[in-house]
Design a protein around this motif. Structure first.
Motif, PDB file in Angstrom:
ATOM      1  N   VAL A  94       0.880  -1.155   0.000  1.00  0.00           N
ATOM      2  CA  VAL A  94       0.000   0.000   0.000  1.00  0.00           C
ATOM      3  C   VAL A  94       0.920   1.207   0.000  1.00  0.00           C
ATOM      4  O   VAL A  94       1.789   1.348   0.865  1.00  0.00           O
ATOM      5  N   VAL A  95       0.720   2.066  -0.993  1.00  0.00           N
ATOM      6  CA  VAL A  95       1.513   3.283  -1.105  1.00  0.00           C
ATOM      7  C   VAL A  95       0.700   4.402  -0.470  1.00  0.00           C
ATOM      8  O   VAL A  95      -0.399   4.720  -0.929  1.00  0.00           O
ATOM      9  N   VAL A  96       1.239   4.975   0.605  1.00  0.00           N
ATOM     10  CA  VAL A  96       0.543   6.020   1.351  1.00  0.00           C
ATOM     11  C   VAL A  96       1.301   7.326   1.161  1.00  0.00           C
ATOM     12  O   VAL A  96       2.465   7.433   1.528  1.00  0.00           O
ATOM     13  N   ASN A  97       0.629   8.295   0.576  1.00  0.00           N
ATOM     14  CA  ASN A  97       1.241   9.595   0.338  1.00  0.00           C
ATOM     15  C   ASN A  97       1.255  10.391   1.634  1.00  0.00           C
ATOM     16  O   ASN A  97       0.276  10.372   2.392  1.00  0.00           O
ATOM     17  N   GLU A  98       2.348  11.106   1.865  1.00  0.00           N
ATOM     18  CA  GLU A  98       2.471  11.882   3.108  1.00  0.00           C
ATOM     19  C   GLU A  98       1.460  13.019   3.198  1.00  0.00           C
ATOM     20  O   GLU A  98       1.242  13.562   4.274  1.00  0.00           O
ATOM     21  N   LYS A  99       0.791  13.367   2.098  1.00  0.00           N
ATOM     22  CA  LYS A  99      -0.256  14.391   2.144  1.00  0.00           C
ATOM     23  C   LYS A  99      -1.408  13.962   3.039  1.00  0.00           C
ATOM     24  O   LYS A  99      -2.113  14.803   3.588  1.00  0.00           O
ATOM     25  N   LEU A 100      -1.590  12.661   3.188  1.00  0.00           N
ATOM     26  CA  LEU A 100      -2.633  12.157   4.079  1.00  0.00           C
ATOM     27  C   LEU A 100      -2.403  12.631   5.505  1.00  0.00           C
ATOM     28  O   LEU A 100      -3.345  12.989   6.206  1.00  0.00           O
ATOM     29  N   ARG A 101      -1.141  12.681   5.921  1.00  0.00           N
ATOM     30  CA  ARG A 101      -0.808  13.109   7.288  1.00  0.00           C
ATOM     31  C   ARG A 101      -1.250  14.552   7.525  1.00  0.00           C
ATOM     32  O   ARG A 101      -1.760  14.895   8.589  1.00  0.00           O
ATOM     33  N   ASP A 102      -1.071  15.412   6.521  1.00  0.00           N
ATOM     34  CA  ASP A 102      -1.481  16.814   6.655  1.00  0.00           C
ATOM     35  C   ASP A 102      -3.001  16.957   6.639  1.00  0.00           C
ATOM     36  O   ASP A 102      -3.561  17.769   7.368  1.00  0.00           O
ATOM     37  N   TYR A 103      -3.668  16.155   5.805  1.00  0.00           N
ATOM     38  CA  TYR A 103      -5.116  16.247   5.648  1.00  0.00           C
ATOM     39  C   TYR A 103      -5.848  15.689   6.870  1.00  0.00           C
ATOM     40  O   TYR A 103      -6.787  16.304   7.368  1.00  0.00           O
ATOM     41  N   GLU A 104      -5.417  14.498   7.321  1.00  0.00           N
ATOM     42  CA  GLU A 104      -6.090  13.846   8.454  1.00  0.00           C
ATOM     43  C   GLU A 104      -5.077  13.021   9.245  1.00  0.00           C
ATOM     44  O   GLU A 104      -4.832  11.857   8.929  1.00  0.00           O
TER      45      GLU A 104
ATOM     46  N   HIS B 189      -0.117   2.572  12.312  1.00  0.00           N
ATOM     47  CA  HIS B 189      -0.295   1.604  13.397  1.00  0.00           C
ATOM     48  C   HIS B 189      -0.663   0.228  12.847  1.00  0.00           C
ATOM     49  O   HIS B 189      -0.257  -0.792  13.405  1.00  0.00           O
ATOM     50  N   PHE B 190      -1.417   0.195  11.756  1.00  0.00           N
ATOM     51  CA  PHE B 190      -1.728  -1.079  11.108  1.00  0.00           C
ATOM     52  C   PHE B 190      -0.431  -1.782  10.709  1.00  0.00           C
ATOM     53  O   PHE B 190      -0.252  -2.969  10.972  1.00  0.00           O
ATOM     54  N   ALA B 191       0.463  -1.032  10.091  1.00  0.00           N
ATOM     55  CA  ALA B 191       1.752  -1.612   9.670  1.00  0.00           C
ATOM     56  C   ALA B 191       2.555  -2.079  10.886  1.00  0.00           C
ATOM     57  O   ALA B 191       3.087  -3.198  10.898  1.00  0.00           O
ATOM     58  N   ARG B 192       2.629  -1.254  11.905  1.00  0.00           N
ATOM     59  CA  ARG B 192       3.390  -1.608  13.103  1.00  0.00           C
ATOM     60  C   ARG B 192       2.784  -2.809  13.832  1.00  0.00           C
ATOM     61  O   ARG B 192       3.490  -3.753  14.183  1.00  0.00           O
TER      62      ARG B 192
ATOM     63  N   MET C  36      -5.203  11.511  12.035  1.00  0.00           N
ATOM     64  CA  MET C  36      -5.697  10.257  12.621  1.00  0.00           C
ATOM     65  C   MET C  36      -5.742   9.140  11.584  1.00  0.00           C
ATOM     66  O   MET C  36      -5.486   7.985  11.909  1.00  0.00           O
ATOM     67  N   ALA C  37      -6.043   9.462  10.333  1.00  0.00           N
ATOM     68  CA  ALA C  37      -6.033   8.451   9.266  1.00  0.00           C
ATOM     69  C   ALA C  37      -4.608   7.983   9.018  1.00  0.00           C
ATOM     70  O   ALA C  37      -4.354   6.787   8.828  1.00  0.00           O
TER      71      ALA C  37
END
Length: 108
Positions: free
Chosen positions: A65-75, A84-87, A77-78
């Motif tokens: 799953v490729v997760v863009n770091e923009k997600l961190r800025d937008y939300e 946390h799923f990965a960890r 908690m997401a």
């Protein structure tokens, strides 16, 4: 060629012990849960496609799953949820940047 400015985190379907993560559709499930987190927010029908910030891919035969770091800025908690799923599942995580595919030249 311009250097892409966005960074991604690759959650790989390989555990820290080197085993393939199961179930086999884990990447699609995770990306499906994240489908509502997207530029412009939830739109009608957005649950029918993956968010551009969280995309399942197969890279070198490994589900990711490729997760863009923009997600961190937008939300945040997401972002925390996917990290946390990965960890929690001891999945391998790598920071990188997904480059676009090179166009294929046509033979004459």
């Amino acid at each position: 060629m311009a250097i892409p400015s966005s960074k991604e985190v690759f959650i790989q379907g390989i555990t820290s012990a080197g085993k393939t993560f199961r179930p086999s559709d884990w990447a699609e499930r995770l990306a499906g849960v994240m489908s509502s987190f997207r530029p412009g927010g939830v739109q009608p029908g957005s649950h029918l496609s993956y968010s551009p910030w969280c995309i399942p891919k197969v890279i070198n035969g490994i589900k990711c799953v490729v997760v863009n770091e923009k997600l961190r800025d937008y939300e945040p908690m997401a972002w925390d949820f996917v990290m946390h799923f990965a960890r929690d599942n001891e999945l391998q995580v790598a920071e990188a940047c997904l480059l676009p595919d090179m166009p294929v030249e046509k033979k004459r």
